[in-house]
Design a protein around this motif. Structure first.
Motif, PDB file in Angstrom:
ATOM      1  N   UNK A  85       0.717  -1.241  -0.042  1.00  0.00           N
ATOM      2  CA  UNK A  85       0.108  -0.091  -0.059  1.00  0.00           C
ATOM      3  C   UNK A  85       0.766   1.300   0.056  1.00  0.00           C
ATOM      4  N   UNK A  86       1.973   1.225   0.959  1.00  0.00           N
ATOM      5  CA  UNK A  86       2.698   2.609   0.880  1.00  0.00           C
ATOM      6  C   UNK A  86       3.344   2.656  -0.470  1.00  0.00           C
ATOM      7  N   UNK A  87       3.759   1.728  -0.835  1.00  0.00           N
ATOM      8  CA  UNK A  87       4.510   1.614  -2.508  1.00  0.00           C
ATOM      9  C   UNK A  87       3.660   2.246  -3.546  1.00  0.00           C
ATOM     10  N   UNK A  88       2.311   1.812  -3.647  1.00  0.00           N
ATOM     11  CA  UNK A  88       1.393   2.240  -4.655  1.00  0.00           C
ATOM     12  C   UNK A  88       0.935   3.600  -4.216  1.00  0.00           C
ATOM     13  N   UNK A  89       0.965   4.205  -3.204  1.00  0.00           N
ATOM     14  CA  UNK A  89       0.485   5.643  -2.791  1.00  0.00           C
ATOM     15  C   UNK A  89       1.562   6.280  -3.275  1.00  0.00           C
ATOM     16  N   UNK A  90       2.886   5.819  -3.422  1.00  0.00           N
ATOM     17  CA  UNK A  90       4.036   6.582  -3.706  1.00  0.00           C
ATOM     18  C   UNK A  90       4.080   6.588  -5.240  1.00  0.00           C
ATOM     19  N   UNK A  91       3.170   6.110  -5.970  1.00  0.00           N
ATOM     20  CA  UNK A  91       3.169   5.955  -7.460  1.00  0.00           C
ATOM     21  C   UNK A  91       4.075   4.711  -8.038  1.00  0.00           C
ATOM     22  N   UNK A  92       4.386   3.704  -7.302  1.00  0.00           N
ATOM     23  CA  UNK A  92       5.065   2.632  -7.689  1.00  0.00           C
ATOM     24  C   UNK A  92       4.331   1.569  -7.825  1.00  0.00           C
TER      25      UNK A  92
END
Length: 512
Positions: free
Chosen positions: A132-139
């Protein structure tokens, strides 16, 4: 014989690194078994089940080394592991090391703002939050981690869909993105065939076969083994399908999975038929391959998927399914050495999908098998450590890897099982795979050739050994050299996993 352990506080290492270190420690003389894991509750429970005791004290962020063997060897193993874990990283090109460790995706993006993919390999209970953290950073995300709940997987993939990002996994062990192998992947040339697979070794088999046939791979994306479950709905496979449809470098698309539910299969096939590119589909063992859909071509095996894709790319006639080409005379020569008591296949696989495909093919010959991961129509083994009648096992399953390296990383467990089955006077065929590539053992035949030689020299009843080597000559381990070494040891070599299974089943069916 003693058991010793050491815990390092707040020292995280990814699971592949830990499995490789475990493999190195297991090779030390005097070590019976070694395990290096993060100190999660699940890992500690598995270590207890593996015989390391239940008194190991560690927190989830602690790294635990546990060894069993002679006292001096245990001390040496722990010291060697400590040296490996605390060694300073190599200096960069400018002779400077980062002043601040990269402990988050945010810090990583500060150092590498061009990055667009996060690879997550933490214990399953923490993997969803990191995704979730990675996705929210656009990754985009590749989740090597497994043991993520279906509910969490769906939430992760729905967020990715909303952000127009891709999630490969959870439990995605293989991918090739922009020519870069990730996880357990092989070195294949770049080309015009794109692959989306809900199977790691299935993806490896297809991409390697494409390479062997002289073509190349544009992108190869894993979805994780649960993506086509009803609860997930094939979100990642559909995203991968659309991405390859939009990719100008991809001319032919290959989809690989175990059979999804009827609803999910129909959804994926409907989308595939609307794409303006040919799509090759292999739902392993599925029965809907007679359906006529625009631009959709069905394949029967993993290798056949690649063969069909290559033929379409070259505008050639689509090949029929090819099976092992041994003539009746050759089969008779192979079986002449067998005794009337030898009548069973013993399949020993590191690749879970190879195990599944072998069960499908042997079933086509009317052979019912036992397995730790039985397909429909086969039976569950009474004891996973002991074969009975026809047995086809997946040594990469959790039952075998608790506290131990995966057999693709360390073939010790595979070798032990091959020896055990080869010594059974009822075994006619020992069928096995050898998987090459990044992450796999640098020496995949370590001790195996010695075991085969031991069986031939010490036993009056010797089974037929049949193997398939999944890999390419560009891999760190040369496929041709591995195959030739096996041939020199008297092993029958097949060009694909399916061919190996066909040969084993045909041979046994000839015994009467």
């Amino acid at each position: 014989m003693v058991i010793k352990y050491k815990a390092f506080e707040n020292l995280y290492q990814d699971s592949v690194s830990l499995m490789q270190l475990s493999s190195q420690l297991n090779k030390i003389d005097g070590i019976q078994e070694a395990s290096v894991v993060m100190g999660t509750e699940a890992n500690l429970s598995r270590m207890a089940d593996a015989g390391f005791g239940s008194d190991i004290i560690a927190k989830p962020n602690d790294l635990v080394i546990a060894v069993k063997g002679h006292d001096d060897a245990c001390n040496e193993a722990i010291e060697r592991a400590q040296d490996a874990l605390t060694a300073k990283p190599d200096e960069g090109d400018n002779g400077q090391q980062f002043s601040q460790p990269l402990t988050s995706f945010s810090l990583g993006l500060e150092q590498h703002p061009e990055a667009n993919l996060a690879l997550i390999s933490v214990p399953g209970e923490y993997a969803a939050a990191e995704a979730m953290k990675a996705l929210n950073l656009g990754l985009n995300v590749m989740m090597f981690s497994d043991n993520v709940s279906l509910d969490s997987e769906r939430k992760i993939k729905e967020l990715a869909l909303k952000k127009d990002l891709m999630v490969m996994g959870p439990d995605c062990g293989t991918a090739i993105i922009n020519g870069v192998p990730l996880g357990f992947a092989n070195v294949v040339r770049r080309g015009a065939i794109g692959v989306v697979a809900a199977s790691g070794t299935g993806l490896q088999e297809a991409t390697c076969r494409i390479h062997q046939l002289g073509e190349g791979v544009s992108q190869a994306m894993g979805t994780g083994g649960h993506d086509l479950h009803q609860e997930i709905g094939g979100i990642s496979m559909l995203q991968g399908l659309h991405a390859l449809a939009d990719d100008p470098d991809t001319q032919v698309i290959v989809l690989i999975s175990k059979p999804p539910s009827t609803e999910i299969a129909e959804r994926i096939l409907a989308v595939a038929s609307q794409i303006n590119k040919p799509v090759v589909v292999n739902f392993l063992g599925a029965t809907n391959t007679d359906v006529q859909l625009n631009n959709v071509h069905f394949a029967d095996t993993l290798a056949h998927s690649a063969e069909v894709a290559v033929a379409i790319l070259r505008n050639e006639n689509i090949p029929n399914l090819s099976s092992q080409s041994n003539t009746q005379k050759e089969l008779e020569n192979i079986t002449q050495s067998l005794n009337t008591t030898q009548r069973y296949i013993r399949g020993v696989f590191a690749g879970g999908t190879f195990c599944y495909e072998a069960q499908i093919i042997t079933g086509q010959y009317g052979l019912q098998a036992y397995s730790n991961t039985p397909m429909q129509g086969n039976k569950l083994l009474d004891d996973v450590w002991t074969s009975q009648q026809h047995t086809i096992i997946d040594l990469g399953d959790d039952a075998f890897t608790q506290g131990r390296p995966h057999p693709m990383i360390d073939p010790t467990l595979r070798n032990q099982r091959i020896l055990q089955d080869a010594q059974d006077p009822e075994t006619a065929v020992v069928l096995f795979d050898v998987v090459l590539g990044y992450g796999a053992s640098e020496h995949p035949l370590s001790d195996l050739l010695t075991i085969i030689d031991q069986v031939r020299n010490e036993q009056s009843l010797t089974p037929v050994f049949i193997a398939h080597v999944c890999g390419t000559d560009s891999d760190p381990q040369s496929r041709d050299l591995i195959r030739q070494s096996l041939v020199n040891a008297g092993v029958q070599i097949a060009d694909s996993n399916a061919d190996a299974a066909h040969l084993a089943a045909l041979l046994v069916s000839q015994l009467g």
